[in-house]
Enzyme design. Structure first.
Site, PDB file in Angstrom:
ATOM      1  N   HIS A  53       0.855  -1.197   0.000  1.00  0.00           N
ATOM      2  CA  HIS A  53       0.000   0.000   0.000  1.00  0.00           C
ATOM      3  C   HIS A  53       0.881   1.234   0.000  1.00  0.00           C
ATOM      4  O   HIS A  53       2.105   1.137   0.081  1.00  0.00           O
ATOM      5  CB  HIS A  53      -0.999  -0.017   1.156  1.00  0.00           C
ATOM      6  CG  HIS A  53      -0.389   0.095   2.534  1.00  0.00           C
ATOM      7  ND1 HIS A  53       0.437  -0.867   3.059  1.00  0.00           N
ATOM      8  CD2 HIS A  53      -0.500   1.053   3.485  1.00  0.00           C
ATOM      9  CE1 HIS A  53       0.796  -0.505   4.285  1.00  0.00           C
ATOM     10  NE2 HIS A  53       0.257   0.665   4.561  1.00  0.00           N
ATOM     11  N   HIS A  55       1.515   3.899   1.949  1.00  0.00           N
ATOM     12  CA  HIS A  55       2.076   4.653   3.068  1.00  0.00           C
ATOM     13  C   HIS A  55       3.608   4.739   2.975  1.00  0.00           C
ATOM     14  O   HIS A  55       4.280   3.775   2.613  1.00  0.00           O
ATOM     15  CB  HIS A  55       1.658   4.028   4.397  1.00  0.00           C
ATOM     16  CG  HIS A  55       0.230   4.340   4.758  1.00  0.00           C
ATOM     17  ND1 HIS A  55      -0.490   3.613   5.681  1.00  0.00           N
ATOM     18  CD2 HIS A  55      -0.617   5.314   4.314  1.00  0.00           C
ATOM     19  CE1 HIS A  55      -1.714   4.128   5.789  1.00  0.00           C
ATOM     20  NE2 HIS A  55      -1.816   5.148   4.969  1.00  0.00           N
ATOM     21  N   ASP A  57       6.048   4.678   5.048  1.00  0.00           N
ATOM     22  CA  ASP A  57       6.909   3.738   5.764  1.00  0.00           C
ATOM     23  C   ASP A  57       6.949   2.364   5.093  1.00  0.00           C
ATOM     24  O   ASP A  57       7.581   1.438   5.611  1.00  0.00           O
ATOM     25  CB  ASP A  57       6.502   3.634   7.246  1.00  0.00           C
ATOM     26  CG  ASP A  57       5.091   3.108   7.443  1.00  0.00           C
ATOM     27  OD1 ASP A  57       4.202   3.467   6.640  1.00  0.00           O
ATOM     28  OD2 ASP A  57       4.872   2.354   8.410  1.00  0.00           O
ATOM     29  N   HIS A  58       6.285   2.253   3.942  1.00  0.00           N
ATOM     30  CA  HIS A  58       6.326   1.007   3.153  1.00  0.00           C
ATOM     31  C   HIS A  58       6.959   1.208   1.771  1.00  0.00           C
ATOM     32  O   HIS A  58       7.298   0.232   1.123  1.00  0.00           O
ATOM     33  CB  HIS A  58       4.915   0.435   2.979  1.00  0.00           C
ATOM     34  CG  HIS A  58       4.290   0.037   4.288  1.00  0.00           C
ATOM     35  ND1 HIS A  58       4.073  -1.262   4.655  1.00  0.00           N
ATOM     36  CD2 HIS A  58       3.889   0.795   5.344  1.00  0.00           C
ATOM     37  CE1 HIS A  58       3.548  -1.304   5.878  1.00  0.00           C
ATOM     38  NE2 HIS A  58       3.422  -0.067   6.309  1.00  0.00           N
ATOM     39  N   HIS A 111      -7.326  -0.937   5.870  1.00  0.00           N
ATOM     40  CA  HIS A 111      -6.308   0.002   6.377  1.00  0.00           C
ATOM     41  C   HIS A 111      -6.165   1.160   5.385  1.00  0.00           C
ATOM     42  O   HIS A 111      -6.204   2.331   5.769  1.00  0.00           O
ATOM     43  CB  HIS A 111      -5.003  -0.754   6.554  1.00  0.00           C
ATOM     44  CG  HIS A 111      -3.841   0.082   6.963  1.00  0.00           C
ATOM     45  ND1 HIS A 111      -3.733   0.656   8.202  1.00  0.00           N
ATOM     46  CD2 HIS A 111      -2.725   0.455   6.266  1.00  0.00           C
ATOM     47  CE1 HIS A 111      -2.599   1.341   8.262  1.00  0.00           C
ATOM     48  NE2 HIS A 111      -1.968   1.238   7.110  1.00  0.00           N
ATOM     49  N   ASP A 133      -0.048  -3.913   6.425  1.00  0.00           N
ATOM     50  CA  ASP A 133      -0.684  -3.399   7.639  1.00  0.00           C
ATOM     51  C   ASP A 133      -2.131  -3.874   7.747  1.00  0.00           C
ATOM     52  O   ASP A 133      -2.979  -3.167   8.287  1.00  0.00           O
ATOM     53  CB  ASP A 133      -0.660  -1.863   7.640  1.00  0.00           C
ATOM     54  CG  ASP A 133       0.734  -1.307   7.855  1.00  0.00           C
ATOM     55  OD1 ASP A 133       1.653  -2.080   8.150  1.00  0.00           O
ATOM     56  OD2 ASP A 133       0.893  -0.072   7.724  1.00  0.00           O
ATOM     57  N   HIS A 171       4.914  -4.688  10.787  1.00  0.00           N
ATOM     58  CA  HIS A 171       5.286  -3.945  12.001  1.00  0.00           C
ATOM     59  C   HIS A 171       5.443  -4.887  13.200  1.00  0.00           C
ATOM     60  O   HIS A 171       4.750  -5.893  13.304  1.00  0.00           O
ATOM     61  CB  HIS A 171       4.213  -2.910  12.368  1.00  0.00           C
ATOM     62  CG  HIS A 171       4.182  -1.715  11.484  1.00  0.00           C
ATOM     63  ND1 HIS A 171       5.021  -0.632  11.648  1.00  0.00           N
ATOM     64  CD2 HIS A 171       3.408  -1.427  10.410  1.00  0.00           C
ATOM     65  CE1 HIS A 171       4.757   0.279  10.719  1.00  0.00           C
ATOM     66  NE2 HIS A 171       3.779  -0.170   9.952  1.00  0.00           N
TER      67      HIS A 171
HETATM   68 ZN   LIG Z   1       0.066   1.657   6.532  1.00  0.00          ZN
END
Ligand SMILES: [Zn+2]
Length: 262
Positions: A53, A55, A57-58, A111, A133, A171
């Site tokens: 996805h 975001h 942090d990915h 999410h 996530d 995570h």
């Molecule tokens: Zn995320």
């Protein structure tokens, strides 16, 4: 069979790496440095990046990785316009051939609306799921874009995979998730034992992942919305109705407001 390893990144992310001894792919590289260090240390060739996805942090490590190597970057449908570096958009039901193994794409909105998961039946000993996530050990992702209806349906699709499936979450949220899970099911002995085992791992700075779907079915409240004690807990917390969806929706709200006391 492919080797599966996880590279800690940022504050609590994991970048999952699959390799066959010479070629490698990574899932959700939120930063490039841990990936570059590992492929150099093990003399691997990075050939593909899978993104679940949008975001940061990915995906934020993608540009530095594609600048260095000629890498195929797989992302959700529509992501070529929104995530820098995506070269192959893949949607629900897509089948990919990577590192000599077949992977299936499963759409798991909730999410985020674009969220997808990658499942490799031959990756690792019992198959592996890279779920970003969406599904965490003893928990699930927050609903930033999608609805509880979507997330519940997404989790049910993932829960239909075999027990032995290695669940590779993005995570290290297990400790706080387990605290919430114990508050929901204080008498679940499997859950209590797993929490004790995870405390030992975290004290040694070891990952609690991957988990397995078989274990998650026994400890993850979000996969246990039909279990009578979980239903009773949700009803006592104001759940409207005892359907699995109603229980899931209430559990998600309870988790959003949950403060870990340890
Ligand atoms: Zn995320």
């Amino acid at each position: 069979m492919l080797n599966i390893s996880c590279l800690p990144a940022l504050s609590d992310n994991y970048i999952w790496m699959l390799d066959n001894g010479s070629d490698a792919l990574v899932v959700d590289p939120g930063e490039a440095v841990p990936v570059l260090a590992e492929i150099e240390r093990r003399r691997l060739q990075l050939t593909a990046i899978l993104l679940t996805h949008h975001h940061g942090d990915h995906v934020d490590g993608v540009p530095a990785l594609t600048a260095r190597d000629d890498v195929d970057v797989y992302g959700p449908t529509g992501s070529a316009a929104t995530i820098p570096g995506v070269t192959c958009e893949v949607g629900d039901g897509a089948e990919l051939e990577l590192l000599g193994q077949r992977f299936e794409v499963i759409a798991v909105p909730g999410h985020t609306l674009d969220h997808i998961a990658y499942y490799g039946a031959q990756a690792g000993a019992g198959g592996a799921l890279f779920c970003g996530d969406t599904l965490f050990s003893a928990g699930c992702g927050r609903l930033f874009e999608g609805t509880a209806v979507q997330m519940h349906a997404s989790l049910q699709r993932l829960a239909a995979l075999p027990d032995a499936t290695a669940v590779c979450c993005a995570h290290e949220y297990t400790s706080s998730n387990l605290a919430f899970a114990v508050s929901v099911e204080p008498d679940n002995e499997v859950l209590a034992r797993h929490r004790a085992a995870c405390r030992v791992l975290r004290a040694a700075d070891q990952p609690t992942l991957p988990t397995t779907l078989g274990l998650e079915r026994q400890i993850n409240p979000f996969l246990r919305c039909a279990v009578p004690t979980v239903v009773a807990k949700a009803l006592a917390q104001g759940c409207v109705g005892d359907t699995e969806l109603a229980v899931f929706t209430r559990l998600r709200l309870m988790k959003d407001g949950f403060q870990m006391l340890t």
